[in-house]
Design a protein around this motif. Structure first.
Motif, PDB file in Angstrom:
ATOM      1  N   ARG A  35       0.852  -1.197   0.000  1.00 15.24           N
ATOM      2  CA  ARG A  35       0.000   0.000   0.000  1.00 15.24           C
ATOM      3  C   ARG A  35       0.886   1.244   0.000  1.00 15.24           C
ATOM      4  O   ARG A  35       0.644   2.190  -0.752  1.00 15.24           O
ATOM      5  CB  ARG A  35      -0.888  -0.007   1.235  1.00 15.24           C
ATOM      6  CG  ARG A  35      -1.718   1.259   1.396  1.00 15.24           C
ATOM      7  CD  ARG A  35      -2.542   1.172   2.682  1.00 15.24           C
ATOM      8  NE  ARG A  35      -3.446   2.287   2.838  1.00 15.24           N
ATOM      9  CZ  ARG A  35      -3.146   3.390   3.526  1.00 15.24           C
ATOM     10  NH1 ARG A  35      -1.963   3.526   4.094  1.00 15.24           N
ATOM     11  NH2 ARG A  35      -4.014   4.369   3.628  1.00 15.24           N
ATOM     12  N   MET A  45       0.302   0.551  -4.333  1.00 14.62           N
ATOM     13  CA  MET A  45      -0.458  -0.527  -4.982  1.00 14.62           C
ATOM     14  C   MET A  45      -1.811  -0.737  -4.313  1.00 14.62           C
ATOM     15  O   MET A  45      -1.990  -0.427  -3.148  1.00 14.62           O
ATOM     16  CB  MET A  45       0.350  -1.826  -4.931  1.00 14.62           C
ATOM     17  CG  MET A  45       1.666  -1.688  -5.672  1.00 14.62           C
ATOM     18  SD  MET A  45       2.771  -3.069  -5.386  1.00 14.62           S
ATOM     19  CE  MET A  45       4.286  -2.388  -6.066  1.00 14.62           C
ATOM     20  N   VAL A  67      -4.103  -3.297  -2.772  1.00 17.83           N
ATOM     21  CA  VAL A  67      -4.002  -4.631  -2.206  1.00 17.83           C
ATOM     22  C   VAL A  67      -5.404  -5.126  -1.878  1.00 17.83           C
ATOM     23  O   VAL A  67      -6.100  -4.535  -1.053  1.00 17.83           O
ATOM     24  CB  VAL A  67      -3.162  -4.609  -0.918  1.00 17.83           C
ATOM     25  CG1 VAL A  67      -3.083  -6.004  -0.309  1.00 17.83           C
ATOM     26  CG2 VAL A  67      -1.769  -4.055  -1.187  1.00 17.83           C
ATOM     27  N   SER A 118      -8.334   4.994  -0.559  1.00 22.67           N
ATOM     28  CA  SER A 118      -6.959   4.960  -1.058  1.00 22.67           C
ATOM     29  C   SER A 118      -6.154   5.966  -0.254  1.00 22.67           C
ATOM     30  O   SER A 118      -6.685   6.983   0.187  1.00 22.67           O
ATOM     31  CB  SER A 118      -6.909   5.380  -2.525  1.00 22.67           C
ATOM     32  OG  SER A 118      -7.729   4.568  -3.315  1.00 22.67           O
ATOM     33  N   SER A 119      -4.866   5.693  -0.084  1.00 22.03           N
ATOM     34  CA  SER A 119      -4.003   6.645   0.600  1.00 22.03           C
ATOM     35  C   SER A 119      -3.852   7.904  -0.251  1.00 22.03           C
ATOM     36  O   SER A 119      -3.529   7.816  -1.426  1.00 22.03           O
ATOM     37  CB  SER A 119      -2.626   6.036   0.838  1.00 22.03           C
ATOM     38  OG  SER A 119      -1.667   7.064   0.984  1.00 22.03           O
ATOM     39  N   GLY A 136      -1.473   6.740  -3.043  1.00 22.12           N
ATOM     40  CA  GLY A 136      -2.446   6.206  -3.989  1.00 22.12           C
ATOM     41  C   GLY A 136      -2.729   4.735  -3.757  1.00 22.12           C
ATOM     42  O   GLY A 136      -3.620   4.162  -4.360  1.00 22.12           O
ATOM     43  N   GLY A 137      -1.951   4.111  -2.871  1.00 24.32           N
ATOM     44  CA  GLY A 137      -2.166   2.700  -2.575  1.00 24.32           C
ATOM     45  C   GLY A 137      -3.364   2.501  -1.660  1.00 24.32           C
ATOM     46  O   GLY A 137      -3.911   3.453  -1.116  1.00 24.32           O
ATOM     47  N   ALA A 138      -3.783   1.243  -1.500  1.00 24.54           N
ATOM     48  CA  ALA A 138      -4.944   0.963  -0.668  1.00 24.54           C
ATOM     49  C   ALA A 138      -4.911  -0.475  -0.191  1.00 24.54           C
ATOM     50  O   ALA A 138      -4.345  -1.339  -0.860  1.00 24.54           O
ATOM     51  CB  ALA A 138      -6.226   1.206  -1.456  1.00 24.54           C
ATOM     52  N   ILE A 139      -5.520  -0.708   0.962  1.00 21.82           N
ATOM     53  CA  ILE A 139      -5.800  -2.084   1.375  1.00 21.82           C
ATOM     54  C   ILE A 139      -7.309  -2.237   1.338  1.00 21.82           C
ATOM     55  O   ILE A 139      -8.038  -1.570   2.059  1.00 21.82           O
ATOM     56  CB  ILE A 139      -5.242  -2.384   2.778  1.00 21.82           C
ATOM     57  CG1 ILE A 139      -3.712  -2.303   2.749  1.00 21.82           C
ATOM     58  CG2 ILE A 139      -5.695  -3.775   3.243  1.00 21.82           C
ATOM     59  CD1 ILE A 139      -3.038  -2.590   4.071  1.00 21.82           C
ATOM     60  N   LEU A 140      -7.772  -3.091   0.440  1.00 19.69           N
ATOM     61  CA  LEU A 140      -9.207  -3.275   0.248  1.00 19.69           C
ATOM     62  C   LEU A 140      -9.591  -4.565   0.960  1.00 19.69           C
ATOM     63  O   LEU A 140      -9.276  -5.653   0.491  1.00 19.69           O
ATOM     64  CB  LEU A 140      -9.520  -3.329  -1.250  1.00 19.69           C
ATOM     65  CG  LEU A 140      -8.871  -2.207  -2.090  1.00 19.69           C
ATOM     66  CD1 LEU A 140      -9.193  -2.383  -3.568  1.00 19.69           C
ATOM     67  CD2 LEU A 140      -9.326  -0.828  -1.624  1.00 19.69           C
ATOM     68  N   ARG A 183     -13.842  -7.638   1.268  1.00 21.84           N
ATOM     69  CA  ARG A 183     -14.075  -8.959   0.712  1.00 21.84           C
ATOM     70  C   ARG A 183     -13.936 -10.083   1.748  1.00 21.84           C
ATOM     71  O   ARG A 183     -14.606 -11.112   1.661  1.00 21.84           O
ATOM     72  CB  ARG A 183     -13.038  -9.164  -0.399  1.00 21.84           C
ATOM     73  CG  ARG A 183     -13.412 -10.215  -1.345  1.00 21.84           C
ATOM     74  CD  ARG A 183     -12.386 -10.465  -2.414  1.00 21.84           C
ATOM     75  NE  ARG A 183     -12.943 -11.550  -3.150  1.00 21.84           N
ATOM     76  CZ  ARG A 183     -13.676 -11.420  -4.252  1.00 21.84           C
ATOM     77  NH1 ARG A 183     -13.850 -10.261  -4.792  1.00 21.84           N
ATOM     78  NH2 ARG A 183     -14.220 -12.467  -4.806  1.00 21.84           N
ATOM     79  N   VAL A 184     -13.045  -9.865   2.710  1.00 24.05           N
ATOM     80  CA  VAL A 184     -12.796 -10.877   3.743  1.00 24.05           C
ATOM     81  C   VAL A 184     -14.100 -11.311   4.407  1.00 24.05           C
ATOM     82  O   VAL A 184     -14.266 -12.472   4.769  1.00 24.05           O
ATOM     83  CB  VAL A 184     -11.822 -10.313   4.804  1.00 24.05           C
ATOM     84  CG1 VAL A 184     -11.644 -11.292   5.951  1.00 24.05           C
ATOM     85  CG2 VAL A 184     -10.486  -9.977   4.175  1.00 24.05           C
ATOM     86  N   VAL A 243     -18.233  -9.984  -6.656  1.00 23.63           N
ATOM     87  CA  VAL A 243     -17.783  -8.987  -5.677  1.00 23.63           C
ATOM     88  C   VAL A 243     -16.554  -8.263  -6.213  1.00 23.63           C
ATOM     89  O   VAL A 243     -15.573  -8.896  -6.597  1.00 23.63           O
ATOM     90  CB  VAL A 243     -17.428  -9.638  -4.319  1.00 23.63           C
ATOM     91  CG1 VAL A 243     -16.902  -8.589  -3.343  1.00 23.63           C
ATOM     92  CG2 VAL A 243     -18.643 -10.357  -3.739  1.00 23.63           C
ATOM     93  N   ARG A 244     -16.602  -6.957  -6.230  1.00 25.50           N
ATOM     94  CA  ARG A 244     -15.468  -6.169  -6.714  1.00 25.50           C
ATOM     95  C   ARG A 244     -15.097  -5.119  -5.670  1.00 25.50           C
ATOM     96  O   ARG A 244     -15.955  -4.392  -5.187  1.00 25.50           O
ATOM     97  CB  ARG A 244     -15.856  -5.464  -8.015  1.00 25.50           C
ATOM     98  CG  ARG A 244     -14.740  -4.625  -8.632  1.00 25.50           C
ATOM     99  CD  ARG A 244     -13.516  -5.460  -8.963  1.00 25.50           C
ATOM    100  NE  ARG A 244     -12.609  -4.714  -9.815  1.00 25.50           N
ATOM    101  CZ  ARG A 244     -12.383  -4.997 -11.093  1.00 25.50           C
ATOM    102  NH1 ARG A 244     -12.991  -6.013 -11.667  1.00 25.50           N
ATOM    103  NH2 ARG A 244     -11.544  -4.267 -11.799  1.00 25.50           N
ATOM    104  N   SER A 245     -13.798  -5.052  -5.346  1.00 24.76           N
ATOM    105  CA  SER A 245     -13.291  -4.051  -4.413  1.00 24.76           C
ATOM    106  C   SER A 245     -12.716  -2.877  -5.189  1.00 24.76           C
ATOM    107  O   SER A 245     -12.048  -3.079  -6.200  1.00 24.76           O
ATOM    108  CB  SER A 245     -12.179  -4.653  -3.553  1.00 24.76           C
ATOM    109  OG  SER A 245     -12.551  -5.929  -3.074  1.00 24.76           O
ATOM    110  N   GLY A 274     -10.715   1.123  -4.723  1.00 25.47           N
ATOM    111  CA  GLY A 274     -10.144   2.184  -3.902  1.00 25.47           C
ATOM    112  C   GLY A 274     -10.756   3.518  -4.306  1.00 25.47           C
ATOM    113  O   GLY A 274     -11.183   3.667  -5.452  1.00 25.47           O
ATOM    114  N   ARG A 316      -9.317   6.273  -4.829  1.00 30.09           N
ATOM    115  CA  ARG A 316      -8.447   6.918  -5.821  1.00 30.09           C
ATOM    116  C   ARG A 316      -8.630   8.431  -5.870  1.00 30.09           C
ATOM    117  O   ARG A 316      -8.830   9.019  -6.947  1.00 30.09           O
ATOM    118  CB  ARG A 316      -8.662   6.317  -7.206  1.00 30.09           C
ATOM    119  CG  ARG A 316      -8.287   4.844  -7.255  1.00 30.09           C
ATOM    120  CD  ARG A 316      -8.134   4.339  -8.670  1.00 30.09           C
ATOM    121  NE  ARG A 316      -7.766   2.923  -8.696  1.00 30.09           N
ATOM    122  CZ  ARG A 316      -7.530   2.238  -9.808  1.00 30.09           C
ATOM    123  NH1 ARG A 316      -7.640   2.827 -10.987  1.00 30.09           N
ATOM    124  NH2 ARG A 316      -7.190   0.975  -9.758  1.00 30.09           N
TER     125      ARG A 316
END
Ligand code: B12
Ligand SMILES: Nc1nc2c(ncn2[C@@H]2O[C@H](COP(=O)(O)OP(=O)(O)OP(=O)(O)O)[C@@H](O)[C@H]2O)c(=O)[nH]1
Ligand SMILES: [Mg+2]
Lengths: 154, 316
Positions: A33, A37, A39, B83-84, B88-92, B95-96, B109-111, B113, B115
């Motif tokens: 992240r 990216m 994740v 998203s950060s 620009g990154g993210a932890i999605l 879904r878990v 199911v679609r995750s 960010g 953005r």
């Protein structure tokens, strides 16, 4: 680390079977992240079928499996095969965790692109993925140019 | 028609997934596919699920999927996480909590960010809904980022907006409630197994009662339903409420109007963005207007006068 991109790399992270070691996958998720990216965290107790189905729905570029409780010599080849069968051959498959050296040739032959063992610096993982992604984008460039950056013709 | 467009209309998962990716990445091929499939959209019931962080939205979506599947519907889910703003990154991670349906072919199911988009959704959430709609999913559930009071873009996207509330959020919840209370169509009081549920329930009922009083007689009265999402309790009643709301919208003609409004909203947003970009690009190519832009940076002119001056020079 990377500049913000309108095309971030998407990676699915998962653990297969009953492996409950969560620290490594969590550390890697945060590092990626930070590297810009996206994740997608699929979590624990996944089957190869679940991972492949999620990877296709999420249209990720990379699948990353964390394995610290053995079992990977059976589950990973199966995952790689399902991925090919279901049209996901273009996705990169990588693995990390406790992977004994003697298992590595088998995994590589099955289609695992890279193995990151215990103690890997997460920056190395990010760098590897970033290089792979840039190379792939460069190859795809002619067809996939995003938003025209040139000013409109008049 | 493009291959992806064809395959997507035939319901092929990989094709729909790729189209969403293109739209999310602003790849021009995404727009082309969207143009092709647009005539095939308008069937799906778009349901927004919003509420504070950790309220149980994802767990609830999982329960709602199960109930909708039992009623024979195909279900699409878009789950948005932040998203950060720095990388620009993210932890999605939504879904878990939606694992029960991982291998059900009637569930997608679609995750996504955010953005860089504020408001609890990403710029392409609406596009992704259109794709799932065209693929033949009957219901599309959109889980927003955990929201405060003004991050409520979901209201202009969804036919039905579900607000998830929970006991024990503390004082700041008053402000959140006030903002969300005005926009919810269905209220789900989740974690009804927790202490404090009675009190929050009473407060919400009172506030909803007050809201109901200034509407017209034919107006929709938003129900408040108690749930324990982890155990699936209250799921049937929740889906009943979603269906009742859709029926209400259809009977009053609002169902179509809502879709039209949503499309108009997207139209103006697209225009705004493209027009601004073109205006600025043109301004920077001429020395006089480029100087004006520089003056804004140097604080030599106030931003409003500068905008007026630029618009006047471009005869807008
Ligand atoms: C902490 C720990 C536990 C904790 C886990 C707590 C938790 N929530 O995670 C507990 C106590 C629960 C536990 C239980 C068990 N453990 Co344990 N555990 C460890 C220990 C000491 C550290 C693991 C750790 O967290 N490392 C820190 C993280 C950051 O490192 P990492 O996971 O390796 O991740 C790094 C890389 O591997 C890589 N990576 C990892 N995943 C991924 C994924 C991707 C995509 C990428 C790119 C990279 C990547 O990047 C990370 C950063 O460098 C290891 C020994 C060791 N030194 O590794 C044993 C170890 C993993 N455990 C082991 C065993 C056997 C068990 C048990 C079966 C019982 C036992 N004998 O203790 C149970 C089984 C649990 C189960 N069902 O899975 C063995 C595994 C042997 C094997 N695989 O052949 C080890 C190696 C100990 C040993 N030497 O015997 N364990
Ligand atoms: N006691 C109780 N816990 C619940 C209930 N529903 C969800 N939870 C728990 O609440 C926590 C958060 O649930 P999520 O579904 O991830 O919440 P969320 O609103 O999607 O969270 P964000 O997406 O991070 O905003 C989890 O630990 C759930 O198990 C419930 O009805 N009762
Ligand atoms: Mg969630």
């Amino acid at each position: 680390m990377t500049a913000k991109s309108s095309r971030p790399l998407r990676i699915l992270l998962a653990k297969l079977g009953l492996d409950t070691h969560t620290v490594g996958i969590t550390v890697v998720a945060h590092a990626l992240r930070e590297a810009g990216m996206e994740v997608i965290f699929a979590g624990l107790k996944q089957t190869p079928e679940m991972v492949v189905s999620a990877a296709i729905q999420e249209d990720v570029d990379v699948i990353g499996i964390s394995s610290l409780s053995a079992g990977h010599t059976r589950s990973l080849p199966r995952l790689a095969r399902l991925l090919r069968e279901q049209g996901g051959a273009d996705k990169l498959l990588i693995v990390g965790g406790v992977i004994p050296e003697e298992d590595q040739p088998l995994l590589e032959a099955a289609g695992v692109a890279r193995i990151f063992t215990m103690g890997t610096d997460t920056r190395e993982i990010a760098r590897y993925l970033n290089d792979w992604w840039l190379a792939r984008l460069a190859r795809a460039e002619p067809a996939t140019r995003t938003e025209p950056s040139a000013p409109p013709r008049q | 028609m493009t291959d992806i467009g064809c395959a997507l209309l035939a319901g092929q998962v990989a094709a729909g997934a790729r189209a969403i990716r293109w739209l999310d990445d602003q790849d021009p091929r995404g727009r082309e596919v969207l143009r092709e499939i647009f005539p095939h959209t308008g069937r799906a019931h778009l349901v927004g699920i919003t509420g504070p962080p950790g309220a149980g939205k994802s767990t609830l979506v999982d329960a709602l999927i199960g109930e909708q599947r039992a009623r024979g519907r195909r279900v699409g889910v878009i789950a948005v996480d932040p998203s950060s703003p720095f990388t620009g990154g993210a932890i999605l991670g939504d879904r878990v909590r939606m694992q029960r349906h991982a291998l059900d072919e009637g569930v997608f199911v679609r995750s996504m960010g955010t953005r860089g988009q504020a408001g609890g959704l990403s710029r392409s959430t609406y596009d992704a809904c259109l794709v799932l709609d065209a693929m033949g999913y009957d219901v599309v559930l959109v889980e927003t980022v955990g929201v405060g009071q003004d991050e409520i873009d979901i209201v202009s996207l969804a036919h039905t907006t579900v607000i998830v509330m929970v006991p024990g959020l503390g004082d700041e919840v008053q402000a959140i409630k006030a903002g969300l209370l005005e926009v919810g169509d269905v209220f789900l009081l989740n974690k009804a197994d927790r202490d404090g549920v009675e009190q929050v329930g009473r407060e919400l009922e009172l506030m909803l009662h007050l809201r109901g009083q200034d509407g017209e007689a034919a107006a929709w009265r938003p129900p408040l339903l108690r749930m324990v999402a982890t155990r699936g309790e209250g799921t049937g009643a929740a889906v009943d409420a979603l269906e009742a709301h859709a029926a209400h919208l259809r009977a009053s003609g609002q169902y179509q109007r809502q879709a039209g409004l949503r499309s108009y909203h997207q139209f103006t947003a697209t225009l705004r963005e493209a027009a601004t970009r073109r205006l600025l690009e043109r301004a920077l190519r001429h020395s006089a207007t480029a100087a004006l832009v520089a003056d804004v940076h140097d604080l030599k002119v106030d931003p409003y006068s500068a905008a007026e001056a630029l618009l006047a020079q471009t005869e807008l």
